[in-house]
Design an enzyme around this catalytic site. Structure first.
Site, short mmCIF file in Angstrom:
data_model
loop_
_atom_site.label_atom_id
_atom_site.label_comp_id
_atom_site.label_asym_id
_atom_site.label_seq_id
_atom_site.Cartn_x
_atom_site.Cartn_y
_atom_site.Cartn_z
N CYS A 1 16.60 15.07 10.04
CA CYS A 1 16.76 16.41 9.48
C CYS A 1 18.15 16.81 9.00
O CYS A 1 19.17 16.42 9.56
CB CYS A 1 16.27 17.48 10.44
SG CYS A 1 14.67 17.12 11.16
N THR A 2 18.12 17.62 7.97
CA THR A 2 19.28 18.37 7.50
C THR A 2 18.83 19.80 7.25
O THR A 2 17.80 20.02 6.61
CB THR A 2 19.84 17.79 6.18
OG1 THR A 2 20.27 16.44 6.40
CG2 THR A 2 21.01 18.62 5.68
#
EC number: 3.5.1.23
Length: 367
Positions: A133-134
């Protein structure tokens, strides 16, 4: 074709480098389904999974693969399977009945659906090696808050096939939008209309047995907790307080955006305890946005996985004056930030429900 389109096109051509190899498919919008919170829990997801025609054998194979990839030993896998058999002891209501309803409607064994719903909480710890994730919260030049995220995980093709948007209704109207995977009743990405948005990024910290202690101490299942924040909290301040104060089983980063200028935060949690909070505006080098990947904000990311600096570089090149939903999607599409494990990209704004969009990233690099 006005000047805004021209500026956007020029900036995109200057800033964003194409990823070298693609799967030959375009990104596709995720299908949206309605879940009515006023329905009995056993019934809430049945229309969704039946409409999506979930294949039980495909689902089981995918979950087994994710479980073995996420956990470090066969002993841990066996432990999780034991937990999955005792749903009443470990899964609170209404989630237990929602999971039962999914199993009943699809024919997928109850234990497999339980495992799918607790896999994060038993796999997020310091030596797990997962990267996922970002998340970015940013303000445009008028102070309007946008929130974007990529969700990266093992076996992305399996998860892409399960990615959906869910419009959660209550009292006859839409309460919040969320993005999730078929069979998963928690929320990792969501936006409550006129109130706040929230995403969760994996935090690999501590030891696996600390997560089990947090289970024994009745801490919340991490992304069930995020869904309850969306259901119960009515503004950014309430959501922030809840994210900070409620113990979770696993370490996590909660990234929260509001509807007013400077309403943005990264909440860093250990298993069971709060570790840190970073507010939008604290970093004077870029006070108009926050970037979180899978590393503590006060530490440098490793050179082997520097998605944070790739995102910061892209955000700075765009600039606050040109920031909007489309530009944020472009930032989330730069190499490293967008990678072979990216399953979907969501861009949202709690101040404007029409912004909410999830794209399944079939256009990602092959390796």
């Amino acid at each position: 074709m006005g000047p805004t389109f021209f500026v956007w096109t020029v900036l995109a051509s200057l800033i964003f480098v194409s990823v070298s190899a693609f799967n030959g498919r375009n990104a596709e919008p995720a299908k949206t389904f309605i879940v009515d919170l006023d329905d009995p829990p056993m019934q809430r997801w049945q229309k969704v999974v039946l409409s999506a025609a979930v294949d039980a054998s495909y689902y089981k194979q995918g979950i087994d693969k994710l479980l073995k990839a996420a956990l470090s030993s066969e002993a841990l896998v066996e432990l999780v399977e034991v937990i999955a058999k005792d749903i009443e002891k470990f899964i609170p209501q209404p989630f237990a009945d929602e999971i039962r309803g999914i199993s009943q409607a699809t024919g997928i064994p109850l234990g497999d659906v339980v495992i799918a719903n607790i896999i994060y909480d038993v796999s997020a710890f310091g030596s797990s090696g997962n990267k996922a994730c970002t998340s970015i919260v940013t303000a445009d030049k008028s102070g309007k808050i946008y929130h974007g995220r990529n969700l990266d995980y093992e076996d992305p093709e399996f998860l892409k096939n399960l990615t959906i948007q869910v419009d959660f209704h209550q009292n006859g109207k839409s309460l919040f939008m969320a993005t999730t995977y078929l069979g998963y009743v928690g929320v990792i990405t969501g936006s409550r209309h006129g109130a706040f948005s929230i995403s969760g990024d994996e935090r690999d910290s501590g030891e696996w047995w600390q997560n089990l202690i947090a289970v024994a101490e009745k801490s919340d299942i991490t992304f069930f907790h995020e869904r309850m924040i969306l259901e119960k909290c009515t503004n950014f301040k309430e959501a922030l307080t809840e994210a900070m104060s409620t113990p979770t089983i696993a370490p996590v980063y909660y990234i929260i955006g509001g509807i007013k200028p400077k309403e943005g935060a990264i909440v860093v949690r250990n298993a069971h305890t709060l570790a840190n909070v970073t507010m939008l505006g604290m970093d004077q080098t870029h006070p108009w946005y926050l970037v979180e990947t899978n590393y503590d904000p006060w530490k440098a990311p490793p050179a082997s996985d520097d998605r944070r600096d790739a995102a910061i570089h892209a955000m700075n090149r765009v600039g606050q004056d040109e920031m909007d939903a489309e530009m944020l999607y472009k930032v989330l599409s730069v190499p490293l930030v967008f990678n072979k494990d990216t399953t979907y990209t969501t861009v949202m704004s709690a101040a404007d429900s029409s912004v909410y969009r999830t794209m399944i990233r079939w256009d990602g690099p092959e390796d």
